[in-house]
Write a protein that holds these residues in place. Structure first.
Motif, mmCIF file in Angstrom:
data_model
loop_
_atom_site.group_PDB
_atom_site.id
_atom_site.type_symbol
_atom_site.label_atom_id
_atom_site.label_comp_id
_atom_site.label_asym_id
_atom_site.label_seq_id
_atom_site.Cartn_x
_atom_site.Cartn_y
_atom_site.Cartn_z
ATOM 1 N N LEU A 618 11.074 -2.354 -3.908
ATOM 2 C CA LEU A 618 10.434 -1.905 -3.764
ATOM 3 C C LEU A 618 9.675 -1.590 -2.468
ATOM 4 O O LEU A 618 8.456 -1.228 -1.752
ATOM 5 N N VAL A 619 10.137 -2.971 -2.573
ATOM 6 C CA VAL A 619 9.155 -3.408 -1.065
ATOM 7 C C VAL A 619 9.591 -2.558 0.406
ATOM 8 O O VAL A 619 9.324 -2.251 0.647
ATOM 9 N N ARG A 620 10.959 -3.296 0.673
ATOM 10 C CA ARG A 620 11.771 -2.298 2.016
ATOM 11 C C ARG A 620 11.788 -1.081 1.317
ATOM 12 O O ARG A 620 11.558 0.071 2.222
ATOM 13 N N ASN A 621 11.350 -0.016 0.565
ATOM 14 C CA ASN A 621 11.620 1.040 0.258
ATOM 15 C C ASN A 621 10.149 1.696 0.561
ATOM 16 O O ASN A 621 9.764 2.398 1.274
ATOM 17 N N ILE A 650 3.312 -6.120 -12.431
ATOM 18 C CA ILE A 650 3.372 -6.288 -11.008
ATOM 19 C C ILE A 650 3.884 -5.184 -9.550
ATOM 20 O O ILE A 650 4.286 -4.324 -10.756
ATOM 21 N N SER A 651 2.904 -5.149 -9.172
ATOM 22 C CA SER A 651 2.679 -3.787 -8.454
ATOM 23 C C SER A 651 2.904 -3.817 -6.816
ATOM 24 O O SER A 651 2.388 -4.407 -6.267
ATOM 25 N N ILE A 652 3.229 -2.703 -6.304
ATOM 26 C CA ILE A 652 3.721 -2.485 -5.080
ATOM 27 C C ILE A 652 3.151 -1.444 -3.911
ATOM 28 O O ILE A 652 3.905 -0.378 -4.934
ATOM 29 N N SER A 653 2.334 -1.553 -3.850
ATOM 30 C CA SER A 653 1.729 -0.286 -2.871
ATOM 31 C C SER A 653 1.348 0.269 -1.741
ATOM 32 O O SER A 653 1.682 -1.067 -0.835
ATOM 33 N N LEU A 681 20.993 4.424 -5.064
ATOM 34 C CA LEU A 681 21.029 3.267 -6.776
ATOM 35 C C LEU A 681 20.057 2.555 -6.765
ATOM 36 O O LEU A 681 20.412 1.632 -7.764
ATOM 37 N N GLY A 682 19.401 2.421 -5.947
ATOM 38 C CA GLY A 682 18.552 0.840 -6.249
ATOM 39 C C GLY A 682 17.290 0.919 -6.760
ATOM 40 O O GLY A 682 17.439 0.107 -7.595
ATOM 41 N N LEU A 683 16.672 2.123 -6.910
ATOM 42 C CA LEU A 683 15.338 2.329 -8.510
ATOM 43 C C LEU A 683 16.589 2.843 -9.174
ATOM 44 O O LEU A 683 15.874 2.199 -9.915
ATOM 45 N N SER A 684 17.302 3.073 -9.216
ATOM 46 C CA SER A 684 17.743 3.807 -10.777
ATOM 47 C C SER A 684 18.314 1.965 -11.099
ATOM 48 O O SER A 684 18.317 1.534 -12.520
#
Length: 736
Positions: A618-621, A650-653, A681-684
């Motif tokens: 999520l951070v890299r996205n 836990i949230s990543i904004s 495939l990462g989020l899946s």
């Protein structure tokens, strides 16, 4: 004469109609309690429930009656039907006009017997008592003065030998119940005693009586009668109706009893085989006449002519009754045959229906015993129906957990359903097969309702899910492998940043090492100040080596393939790993990182490596989503927040351009991506990891632009504090 017969017939019809209109739905059956009230209720209660089930308009109840209670109960119409020994029946027939409907055939082993007798016995070691004549002057115990098999039959044989029980014994006692008589003789309290046949055999099977300690006096043999016997044989107990009981109800009860299957649970409980047409009780009349017992205690010489002259009208009435009984009997026989055919067809139909079902189905009664099982139950478990029916299902199928520990019956869902009448569905459990192996099953327990909507047992429907569990296990293994490949892929994508992270400390180590070499090679190397400078440089080299080692340690932790199960992990330590592996990429992309950590939560229940994988993804996205955002406006926020529902959010904004609504709906599907070089495939994979932690990744738009990805994890206490609490509880229990 014809006029009198007509009047009698009209009188009988009017009595029948009046009784029918006054019929009470609560029907009482008086039963002679010759072995105690508890034994009587246990033996005949199932018969009452059987009649209630067959005749739902009535509620039948068993009333145990002692020998001295039978006469008053019939006299005062306290019962509707009566089941007593033939001797008492003969008196009731004479005094109160009770009518027998059928005769009970006793069940012993696999055989049915319609006759019984009396057995006279003493202890084996009483060598002074060999014959009936030897009983003269001895103490003697019988069941009751009105007990046919427990006294009167033996009295007839004793009288034939010239012994009067009331005069020639040193003591004559009545024990009240058969079991007491047997115990009194065996314990040496009484010289000899008498009970009805088959009591000794029953007590040998159920009460531990050693028959080798018993000597039978005046033994008799009959090829068709296998029990110890000292007297002549007489017909078994009749089932009779009182005069007040309507013929219509009596007919229904008789039909229901005649239709009872031989191995019905009610018959097994009462130890009888079947009910059949009433036998002739003339032998009992002859016994009473010989002993001058009621109703023959006042009768002298009385010829057939005297009987006809004095009681001709009763003869006419008897002929009418016999005619009516003949009609009823004929109807009963025809109805019985028809009912047996219908019952047989229904049983075959239900059996075929159950056997056609692929799932296992079996029934359980209130005692936990199996009542039926279909073919699928045999095929799945390996247990034969004969091995299951009549035995405790928990002891056979459900006695232990998968690890071999004992499974208490109180925790068994089938037991709970039978007791609280609540249906249950168990999606994962085990049953034990006949060969000692186990199968994974899912099953439902449903209460079976009887009369008045009371629970009489439960039905269990189960399915073998062993193969499904194996497929599920393999799926999880493949999923873990996919997660591992995804981590390796992520690590490969961050390789340049990690290489730079390692290159920095290695470059510093190299430069400091060369500087040390030059200082040690100079002329002033022995100078104390020069040595201090070398020590300082060595200190810096050590710190840089530790830094490089930390990076390698985090990489090894991240790519570990064999992951432990979920456990309490520190939130701060997971975030440290994430930042260690991503801070170079964050700095290189000119992104401002903001940490908003809720210090009230330290520990969560998770698989740390998988959660680190999700956060890194999520951070890299988020960093990549802000590539087109002007420098200085690229903001990344990692936030933790206690939700007060036992979970940590836990949230990543990011402050990027956001995601189209059309893409959001498909974002977690495999191979869906907004990147030019991404595989989608990462989020899946990340969503799959969070789902194994019982939650889902949520996407929300930020008010100031960009998007926020969030998920929740269960909050747990510190393992150290939990351990201390457990120790404290253990000590408190020991003190208590």
């Amino acid at each position: 004469m014809i006029r009198i017969v007509s009047l009698l017939w009209l009188l009988l019809l009017s009595m029948t109609n009046s009784l029918a209109y006054a019929e009470d739905p609560f029907i009482k059956i008086g039963v002679l309690s010759h072995r105690g009230d508890t034994f009587t209720l246990n033996s005949w209660g199932p018969t009452a429930r059987y009649l209630t089930n067959k005749l739902p308009d009535y509620d039948f109840e068993i009333i145990p009656l002692d020998f001295d209670e039978v006469d008053s109960a019939v006299k005062n119409d306290e019962v509707d039907f009566i089941l007593v020994n033939p001797g008492i029946y003969v008196n009731l027939e004479y005094k109160y006009r009770v009518s027998r409907l059928g005769t009970m055939y006793n069940l012993r082993g696999d055989d049915a017997y319609k006759v019984f007798g009396g057995v006279i016995f003493t202890r084996k070691d009483r060598e002074d008592i060999q014959t009936l004549e030897d009983l003269h002057g001895k103490s003697f115990m019988a069941v009751d003065a009105t007990s046919l098999g427990g006294f009167q039959m033996a009295w007839r044989e004793l009288q034939a030998k010239g012994i009067n029980p009331y005069e020639d014994f040193s003591k004559l006692e009545f024990g009240g119940i058969h079991d007491h008589v047997v115990r009194s003789v065996i314990n040496g309290e009484i010289d000899a005693g008498t009970v009805r046949t088959d009591i000794l055999e029953r007590m040998s099977n159920t009460a531990g009586l050693d028959l080798t300690q018993v000597r039978i006096i005046n033994p008799q043999t009959d090829s068709n009668f296998p029990f110890r016997l000292s007297t002549r044989l007489y017909p078994e107990w009749p089932f009779s109706k009182l005069q007040k009981t309507s013929d219509e109800l009596a007919k229904k009860v008789a039909l229901a009893l005649f239709a009872m299957p031989k191995e019905h649970p009610a018959a097994l409980a009462g130890k009888y085989a079947v009910w059949d047409l009433p036998l002739d009780y003339q032998q009992v009349h002859e016994l009473f006449q010989e002993l001058r017992l009621p109703p023959y205690d006042q009768i002298g010489k009385f010829t057939v002519k005297d009987v006809v002259k004095k009681y001709w009208y009763w003869g006419v009435a008897a002929a009418i009754v016999l005619l009516g009984m003949g009609v009823i009997t004929s109807a009963v026989v025809r109805r019985n045959k028809r009912l047996k055919r219908i019952q047989l067809r229904m049983e075959r139909h239900y059996e075929r229906l159950l056997d056609s079902v692929g799932d296992g189905i079996y029934g359980v009664d209130l005692n936990g015993n199996c009542t039926f099982a279909n073919k699928a139950t045999e095929n799945i478990t390996g247990w034969k129906t004969a091995q299951l029916v009549g035995n405790n299902q928990h002891t056979i199928l459900h006695h232990s957990h998968a690890d071999g520990t004992h499974y208490p019956v109180e925790e068994c869902p089938v037991y709970k359903t039978t007791n609280d009448s609540l249906p249950r569905f168990i999606d994962d459990d085990i049953f034990w097969k006949a060969d000692g192996s186990t199968i994974s099953v899912e099953y439902s327990c449903t209460p079976i309702k009887g009369p008045r909507n009371t629970t009489i047992g439960s039905a269990v429907v189960f399915r073998d899910i062993t193969q499904r569990e194996l497929v599920k296990k393999k799926t999880i293994e493949h999923q873990l492998q996919l997660f591992h490949v995804a981590r390796l892929s992520t690590l490969g994508e961050m390789a340049s940043g990690i290489a730079h992270e390692l290159n920095q400390p290695l470059t510093v180590i190299n430069n400091y090492s060369r500087a040390c070499i030059r200082m040690l090679g100079s002329k002033d190397s022995t100078d104390e100040s020069m040595q201090d400078q070398c020590s300082e440089v060595m200190e810096k080299i050590s710190k840089q080596a530790e830094r490089a080692g930390a990076v390698i340690k985090q990489i090894r932790h991240f790519v570990n393939k064999d992951l432990p199960d979920k456990k309490p992990v520190k939130v701060s330590e997971m975030l440290d790993v994430v930042l260690e592996l991503t801070h170079m990429e964050i700095e290189r992309k000119m992104v401002t990182l903001q940490l908003d950590i809720d210090d009230s939560v330290e520990w969560v229940l998770a698989q740390d490596t998988q959660i680190e994988q999700v956060i890194i993804n999520l951070v890299r996205n988020a960093v990549e989503a802000m590539e087109d955002t002007p420098e200085g406006q690229r903001n990344l926020i990692i936030k933790t927040e206690n939700q007060q529902d036992g979970k940590l959010k836990i949230s990543i904004s990011d402050s990027g351009s956001g995601i189209d609504k059309e893409v959001v709906e498909q974002l977690f599907d495999p191979f869906i991506t907004t990147k030019e070089q991404g595989m989608g495939l990462g989020l899946s994979i990340s969503q799959g990891i969070i789902e194994t932690h019982d939650d889902k990744i949520i996407i929300e738009d930020n008010v100031e632009g960009g998007v926020c990805f969030s998920f929740k994890l269960p909050i747990v206490k510190s393992p150290k504090i939990e351990k201390e609490n457990n120790i404290r509880k253990t000590k408190n229990k020991e003190v208590a």
